[in-house]
Motif scaffolding. Sequence first.
Motif, short mmCIF file in Angstrom:
data_model
loop_
_atom_site.label_atom_id
_atom_site.label_comp_id
_atom_site.label_asym_id
_atom_site.label_seq_id
_atom_site.Cartn_x
_atom_site.Cartn_y
_atom_site.Cartn_z
N ASP A 285 0.81 -1.21 0.00
CA ASP A 285 0.00 0.00 0.00
C ASP A 285 0.85 1.26 0.00
OD1 ASP A 285 -2.58 -1.26 0.13
OD2 ASP A 285 -2.11 -1.79 2.21
N ALA A 286 2.04 1.20 0.60
CA ALA A 286 2.90 2.38 0.68
C ALA A 286 4.33 1.92 0.88
CB ALA A 286 2.46 3.29 1.83
N ALA A 287 5.25 2.86 0.74
CA ALA A 287 6.67 2.57 0.97
C ALA A 287 7.32 3.75 1.66
CB ALA A 287 7.39 2.26 -0.34
N ILE A 288 8.34 3.45 2.46
CA ILE A 288 9.13 4.48 3.14
C ILE A 288 10.57 4.34 2.66
CG2 ILE A 288 9.96 5.37 5.34
CD1 ILE A 288 7.44 4.30 6.64
N VAL A 289 11.12 5.42 2.11
CA VAL A 289 12.48 5.42 1.58
C VAL A 289 13.41 6.03 2.63
CG1 VAL A 289 13.98 6.24 -0.27
CG2 VAL A 289 11.59 5.70 -0.77
N THR A 290 14.37 5.23 3.11
CA THR A 290 15.31 5.73 4.11
C THR A 290 16.75 5.56 3.65
OG1 THR A 290 15.52 3.64 5.34
CG2 THR A 290 13.68 5.09 5.93
N VAL A 291 16.97 5.40 2.34
CA VAL A 291 18.33 5.21 1.84
C VAL A 291 19.13 6.49 2.06
CG1 VAL A 291 17.57 3.53 0.13
CG2 VAL A 291 17.75 5.94 -0.51
N PRO A 292 20.46 6.41 2.14
CA PRO A 292 21.28 7.60 2.35
C PRO A 292 21.12 8.63 1.23
CG PRO A 292 22.56 5.62 2.78
CD PRO A 292 21.27 5.17 2.16
N LEU A 293 21.33 9.89 1.59
CA LEU A 293 21.24 10.97 0.62
C LEU A 293 22.19 10.75 -0.54
CD1 LEU A 293 20.12 13.83 -0.09
CD2 LEU A 293 22.05 14.76 1.20
N GLY A 294 23.37 10.19 -0.27
CA GLY A 294 24.34 9.94 -1.34
C GLY A 294 23.80 9.03 -2.42
#
Length: 457
Positions: free
Chosen positions: A234-243
């Motif tokens: 239903d949804a996703a949360i992106v927490t990958v590094p800014l780089g």
Amino acid sequence: MDIKDDDSSSNTNFFNGTFTSHIARQYNSSPSVIVIGGGISGLAAARVLQNASFKVILLESRDRIGGRIQTDYSFGCPVDMGASCFMLFGIDGKQVPQQTVVEVGDAFRKILKETEKVRDEHSQDMSVQQAISIVLDRYPELRQDGLADEVLQWYICRMEAWFAADANSISLKTWDEETVLSGGHGLMVQGYYPVIQALAKDIDIRLNHRVLRITNGYNKVMVSVEGGRNFIADAAIVTVPLGVLKANLIDFEPKLPEWKVSAIRDLGMGNENKIALRFDNIFWPNVELLGVVAPISYACGYFLNLHKATGHPVLVYMAAGSLAYDLEKLSDEGAVEFAMLHLKMMFPNATEPAQYLVSRWGTDPDSLGCYSYDLVGKPTDVYDRLRAPLGNLFFGGEAVSMEHQGSVHGAYSAGLMAADNCRRHLIKRLGSLEMMQVVSSREEILENAVPLQISRM
């Protein structure tokens, strides 16, 4: 609804919604969320949602969880390779008189205080280095000569380490806006791994799942990983590094809007590396930091003494900014030799290390840097734009935390915030789900675990 592992859905069907017939929501089923990134921000988000009875799956590209938090135990004691009283030495090996250290420290604090006036006088942003130069031109008495100037450069070196960037890149406008946690700085004597373990308990974590594409479609998100597998929720949360975001290593469909792309572009990604050295015997004094002063901040260096806190004979050399990138051009053996040159300036009879560890965050494809910092000229709304959701897509990670940017606590709190926003969004969209018992207080999540009142060192 469970998260679907789907290999057949075409993008066309995904966008127009016709695929939903075979994954239709069951009556009173729980919402599903994919968390991308197994650092502390992603783990915190997954923990909140799982405690709220959501169906959660966490995808991590590495073969371990923790992200830029990496606790190594190969020395026989915990050494954090990712995420005080001190003694300084000159390049001639002679100890800098403590009175000089104190006096230059006082001068440095006065210089930084005067940069506030420079900031107030100029509408346009500039670098901290440029502001320091203006202050020294105005107040020649704050200039330092000879050894004292080398000590001043060491203080600037420590400031650069805080931001993992050179002083000529750090924004004067916002360098001091971070909210520092209470209690001063600390050292996790057992390493950060117990915190990571507590957050990860009972979560469905898929290691070695490198995300290549995120498709934000018709009330669903499809995440495609290396090897061709797709995960739909239903949804996703992106927490990958800014780089990783800055390098465009993940394709977004539809493409990210310009306001989101510019937010990613408008923050800097710093680099700090550690060279951990374990010795068979102690040959250094029992102080927290051992530093080498030099004519320029790039040539300064310092060691964190883990023996004082842990009782183990370990020193950790710290390098930030351009020096951190230059060290990554060397082999591990070359990097250790570089650190030992600094150590032998202070202690000519220093023994060779029995073991060593070398981090390479700047070239690590899963991070491409250590943590974020404010670039000169950064727009005031950059954090709002960076963490703003896009439909069913939410953003976490330390880079979105304006209050605790670049810190473990910032990453943790950003994960909680992203999870809370995602939870509220799905409950509103899908209807009230009375059977879901939402965690009432964010702090209760780790109530009986390990305290997180730790900032950058």
